[in-house]
Design an enzyme around this catalytic site. Structure first.
Site, PDB file in Angstrom:
ATOM      1  N   LEU A 164       0.045  -0.841  -0.361  1.00  0.00           N
ATOM      2  CA  LEU A 164       0.101  -0.145  -0.033  1.00  0.00           C
ATOM      3  C   LEU A 164       0.605   1.043   0.035  1.00  0.00           C
ATOM      4  O   LEU A 164       1.399   1.129   0.929  1.00  0.00           O
ATOM      5  CB  LEU A 164      -1.287   0.095   1.288  1.00  0.00           C
ATOM      6  N   GLY A 188      -0.742   7.063   0.025  1.00  0.00           N
ATOM      7  CA  GLY A 188      -1.145   7.332   0.554  1.00  0.00           C
ATOM      8  C   GLY A 188      -0.486   9.656   0.266  1.00  0.00           C
ATOM      9  O   GLY A 188       0.577   9.162  -0.124  1.00  0.00           O
ATOM     10  N   LYS A 225       5.078  10.954  -0.127  1.00  0.00           N
ATOM     11  CA  LYS A 225       5.656   9.962   1.022  1.00  0.00           C
ATOM     12  C   LYS A 225       6.743   8.984   0.851  1.00  0.00           C
ATOM     13  O   LYS A 225       7.670   8.893   1.780  1.00  0.00           O
ATOM     14  CB  LYS A 225       4.474   9.432   2.391  1.00  0.00           C
ATOM     15  N   TYR A 280       3.506  -2.478   3.551  1.00  0.00           N
ATOM     16  CA  TYR A 280       3.032  -1.183   3.559  1.00  0.00           C
ATOM     17  C   TYR A 280       3.838   0.150   3.260  1.00  0.00           C
ATOM     18  O   TYR A 280       5.663  -0.152   3.411  1.00  0.00           O
ATOM     19  CB  TYR A 280       2.680  -0.330   4.784  1.00  0.00           C
ATOM     20  N   LYS A 331      40.537  10.501 -13.642  1.00  0.00           N
ATOM     21  CA  LYS A 331      39.660  10.042 -14.022  1.00  0.00           C
ATOM     22  C   LYS A 331      39.702   9.336 -15.026  1.00  0.00           C
ATOM     23  O   LYS A 331      40.698   9.644 -16.211  1.00  0.00           O
ATOM     24  CB  LYS A 331      38.370  11.209 -14.094  1.00  0.00           C
ATOM     25  N   HIS A 338      51.194  14.218  -4.706  1.00  0.00           N
ATOM     26  CA  HIS A 338      50.363  15.384  -4.725  1.00  0.00           C
ATOM     27  C   HIS A 338      49.724  16.470  -6.057  1.00  0.00           C
ATOM     28  O   HIS A 338      50.740  16.740  -6.680  1.00  0.00           O
ATOM     29  CB  HIS A 338      50.999  16.469  -3.719  1.00  0.00           C
ATOM     30  N   ALA A 375      54.780  16.894  -8.885  1.00  0.00           N
ATOM     31  CA  ALA A 375      53.870  17.250  -8.278  1.00  0.00           C
ATOM     32  C   ALA A 375      53.037  18.576  -8.939  1.00  0.00           C
ATOM     33  O   ALA A 375      54.524  18.180 -10.282  1.00  0.00           O
ATOM     34  CB  ALA A 375      54.088  18.322  -6.839  1.00  0.00           C
ATOM     35  N   ASN A 416      43.900  16.153 -21.633  1.00  0.00           N
ATOM     36  CA  ASN A 416      42.741  15.516 -22.194  1.00  0.00           C
ATOM     37  C   ASN A 416      41.709  15.641 -23.087  1.00  0.00           C
ATOM     38  O   ASN A 416      41.024  14.711 -23.987  1.00  0.00           O
ATOM     39  CB  ASN A 416      42.937  14.026 -20.949  1.00  0.00           C
ATOM     40  N   SER A 432      58.154  17.366 -11.771  1.00  0.00           N
ATOM     41  CA  SER A 432      57.178  18.749 -11.212  1.00  0.00           C
ATOM     42  C   SER A 432      56.397  18.794 -12.309  1.00  0.00           C
ATOM     43  O   SER A 432      57.676  19.823 -13.509  1.00  0.00           O
ATOM     44  CB  SER A 432      57.753  19.287 -10.116  1.00  0.00           C
TER      45      SER A 432
END
Length: 455
Positions: free
Chosen positions: A8, A11, A22, A99, A348, A360, A377, A383, A402
């Protein structure tokens, strides 16, 4: 015994003060109705029938699946009326009524209830509470047999003193259901057709009403407002925490830990405070997760370490690898064994080979990085040209200085080195050093600009 399940979910939930129906409000990252459907599926019924009303199209859109039959209740005239809408679709021996706003019900509880239901016996789930205000009361005779359920608004003082309440969840013989639905009346304080009235009808017809209770009253707690929703959320999280601790996980504080999906864990896992696990997460033995981490749809192999404030999504961390603090692993990120990703490094669709390091301040996107390669670093893979993505390939034992910009598509072969500050646009052969920066020029006697004096 074949089984149909009726949920059910029609409501409106006005006390939520929300445009969202709800039953779509979330607990642990899934809608309340989604939790109920998940439990229903584990019972392997021949049909799951969801009675919808307010926000019907949105409910159907969010939860549409081949194994769900959505039934419309155009007017909300009570629980009995709602079940009656599903009658034409019910063909099994037993009907279980659930419910959509009671998301924490345990499958094991439902299995115990169903074991008590047959063609001569109803199974009724009740709960004993210190304060059952709002619950229908279970009326028993002198022999302790259930004779009726009286709704709270229709109960007299003696009946209101009863501590045993009706959860609304029941299993009943389908062959009798149509007859009972036809005999329901709305002559009550609510002016509704109560499903609970079938209990007295069943007793009058000579059937036995067998009761079962949940192990924990919170299993049958519904949510009518935001406060109750938050209570369900916290109880769910504590329950999940207990489950994980029983499997060998140390939670620094079970009250500050959230699961919003399916989590499988090994032994001797350590999870610090404020960790959120979303989607499908696999955590193998000896994994450590620091505080304030979000981990979504990710696999952490044996001995992997996720340090504080890291965000992982759609990633795989290999055995003994580590990431963070403040690392971000986006979808398609793979760390092989003992690879290292340090603070403020973003990946990614990047694959770091065994023992590769990006310590880092680095962005590596669409990259294939060989074993033992070291990324200095400030290095980024360039890309994206505004229209297409291109790949950067680094062989084994490469050393990237770096502050490098690696302009894809580009390949840096095994053992090659790039000098600090380089912008690499062409292939670097194995073992070579690439220097791609302007030569330094010192200007003697240079004077810094002076501020213009205001008149």
């Amino acid at each position: 015994m074949s089984l149909d399940i009726v949920i059910l979910a029609a409501g409106q939930g006005t006390r939520m003060r929300s445009a969202l129906p709800k039953v779509l409000h979330p607990v642990a990252g899934n809608s309340m109705l989604g939790h109920v459907i998940h439990s229903a599926r584990q019972l392997q019924p021949q049909g799951i029938h969801v009675v919808i009303g307010h926000g019907a199209e949105l409910v159907r859109e969010r939860l549409a699946a081949d194994d769900l039959n959505f039934v419309m209740q155009n007017k909300q005239l009570g629980t009995g009326h709602a079940v009656a809408q599903a009658l034409p679709a019910l063909t099994a021996d037993t009907v279980l009524v659930l419910y959509g706003d009671v998301p924490l019900i345990e499958v094991e509880t439902l299995q115990r209830l169903l074991a008590k239901a047959n063609d001569q016996q109803l199974g009724l789930l009740t709960v004993t509470l210190d304060d059952p205000t709002g619950y229908g009361r279970i009326v028993r005779d002198e022999q302790g047999r259930v004779t009726a359920i009286v709704e709270h608004k229709d109960a007299n003082d003696a009946q209101k003193a009863i501590k045993e309440g009706n959860t609304g969840i029941l299993a009943l013989p389908a062959a009798r259901l149509a007859d009972w639905m036809g005999r329901l009346s709305n002559n009550n304080a609510q002016g509704e057709y109560y499903l609970t009235d079938v209990i007295a009808m069943a007793v009058a017809d000579g059937l036995v009403v067998a009761t079962e209770q949940p192990h924990d009253a919170m299993e049958v707690q519904g949510a009518n407002d935001r406060r109750q929703l938050s209570e369900l959320e916290r109880h769910y999280q504590l329950r999940e925490g207990r489950r994980l601790m029983a499997q060998g996980v140390t939670l620094r504080d079970p009250a500050r830990f959230d699961v919003r999906g399916e989590v499988s864990v090994g032994r001797d896992v350590l999870i610090d405070i404020n960790v959120i696990l979303e989607g499908k997460v696999v955590i193998e033995d000896d994994v450590q997760i620091g505080p304030n981490c979000v981990i979504k749809n990710t696999t952490l192999r044996k001995g992997a370490v996720v340090k504080a404030n890291s965000h992982l999504e759609g990633a795989v961390m290999g055995e003994g690898s580590d990431a963070g603090p403040f690392a971000r692993l986006r979808p398609g990120s793979v760390l092989d064994a003992k690879a290292h990703v340090g603070n403020f490094v973003e990946l990614k669709n990047a694959h770091l080979g065994e023992g590769a390091k990006a310590g880092h301040l680095t962005y590596l996107g669409d990259a294939e990085i060989g074993a033992r390669t070291n990324i200095g670093a400030g290095t980024i893979t360039c890309n994206y040209d505004g229209a297409n993505k291109f790949k950067t390939v680094m062989g084994e034992d490469v050393f990237i200085g770096s502050n490098n910009s690696l302009v894809a598509p580009v390949e840096i072969k095994a053992g090659a080195t790039t000098a600090a500050g380089s912008t690499i646009t062409q292939a670097v052969e194995a073992g070579d050093l690439a220097v791609a920066r302007a030569r330094q020029r010192n200007i003697s006697g240079w004077k810094r600009p002076e501020k213009i004096k205001k008149s």
